[in-house]
Motif scaffolding. Structure first.
Motif, short mmCIF file in Angstrom:
data_model
loop_
_atom_site.label_atom_id
_atom_site.label_comp_id
_atom_site.label_asym_id
_atom_site.label_seq_id
_atom_site.Cartn_x
_atom_site.Cartn_y
_atom_site.Cartn_z
N GLN A 1 3.47 5.26 -13.98
CA GLN A 1 2.61 4.42 -14.80
C GLN A 1 1.14 4.82 -14.65
N LEU A 2 0.73 5.16 -13.42
CA LEU A 2 -0.64 5.61 -13.19
C LEU A 2 -0.93 6.91 -13.94
N ILE A 3 0.01 7.83 -13.88
CA ILE A 3 -0.16 9.11 -14.58
C ILE A 3 -0.23 8.88 -16.09
N ASN A 4 0.61 8.00 -16.59
CA ASN A 4 0.60 7.67 -18.02
C ASN A 4 -0.75 7.07 -18.42
N VAL B 1 0.84 -1.20 0.00
CA VAL B 1 0.00 0.00 0.00
C VAL B 1 0.88 1.25 0.00
N LEU B 2 1.89 1.27 0.86
CA LEU B 2 2.80 2.42 0.91
C LEU B 2 3.52 2.62 -0.42
N ALA B 3 3.95 1.53 -1.03
CA ALA B 3 4.66 1.64 -2.31
C ALA B 3 3.74 2.15 -3.42
N GLN C 1 2.11 -4.85 -15.07
CA GLN C 1 3.49 -5.31 -14.89
C GLN C 1 4.19 -4.50 -13.80
N ALA C 2 3.95 -3.19 -13.79
CA ALA C 2 4.55 -2.34 -12.75
C ALA C 2 4.03 -2.73 -11.38
N GLU C 3 2.73 -3.05 -11.30
CA GLU C 3 2.17 -3.47 -10.02
C GLU C 3 2.75 -4.81 -9.58
N THR D 1 8.09 5.01 -9.83
CA THR D 1 7.85 4.27 -11.09
C THR D 1 6.38 3.90 -11.23
N TYR D 2 5.80 3.41 -10.15
CA TYR D 2 4.39 3.03 -10.20
C TYR D 2 3.49 4.25 -10.41
#
Length: 194
Positions: free
Chosen positions: A26-29, A14-16, A95-97, A22-23
């Motif tokens: 990916q969310l912003i993208n 959750v903290l990560a 994949q990032a997750e 990087t994660y």
């Protein structure tokens, strides 16, 4: 070292997800690509405009303009491209997750193992000290040689050095873990104001 709390795996994940660079990237993208798809779909819809005007002699005019894109390949291509990009971004996000979960698990397991190493090193120091003291007493009573005393003293010193090495490795890993979580500034209670 005991004051450096290691979160559970679920807490670390959750903290990560909240702080990992990087994660979050990916969310912003993913959000950006979703907006691109919505824009492409909106551009491909019929458009009704209200047009009005006033001439120099005071005549007023009002009209409607309807624009319907029929077989506009560039608009259809933009929708297909945006949909394809969205699917690729979704794959990248998953994949990032997955990478994030694996890395969090590795960090938590590594830190837990290092704490165990530190506890064992402390026990090793205790036993090495006992062996050294026993060798010293035995030497005083003529049962062991000075070589044995020196050897036990070196083992005792080496066990202390090992503990220090384990502690340094733990602190280094803990700092890397906080960097991974995006919590380094929080850990050291540093507040940035913009």
């Amino acid at each position: 070292i005991e004051t450096l709390l290691i979160p559970t795996l679920q807490e670390a994940i959750v903290l990560a997800k909240e702080g990992n660079y990087t994660y979050q990237q990916q969310l912003i993208n993913m959000r950006s690509i979703k907006r691109s798809l919505l824009k492409a779909q909106d551009d491909n819809r019929a458009q009704l405009d209200l047009v009005g005007g006033v001439s120099t002699n005071g005549d007023k005019s009002l009209g409607l303009t309807l624009t319907v894109p029929i077989d506009d390949m560039s608009l259809e291509y933009s929708i297909v491209a945006a949909t394809s990009s969205l699917k690729q971004a979704d794959i990248n996000l998953k994949q990032a997750e997955s990478d994030l979960v694996v890395a969090a698990s590795n960090y938590v397991n590594n830190l837990t193992t290092q704490l165990q190493q530190i506890k064992l090193a402390k026990l090793n120091i205790k036993y090495a000290k006992q062996n050294y003291e026993n060798a010293l007493l035995s030497n005083l009573h003529g049962k062991t040689s000075s070589y044995e005393v020196v050897s036990q003293m070196q083992a005792y010193l080496q066990s202390q050095i090992s503990l220090i090495d384990y502690q340094i490795n733990y602190y280094t890993s803990y700092a890397e873990f906080n960097k991974f979580l995006g919590k380094t500034l929080d850990r050291w209670k540093i507040n940035l104001t913009l």
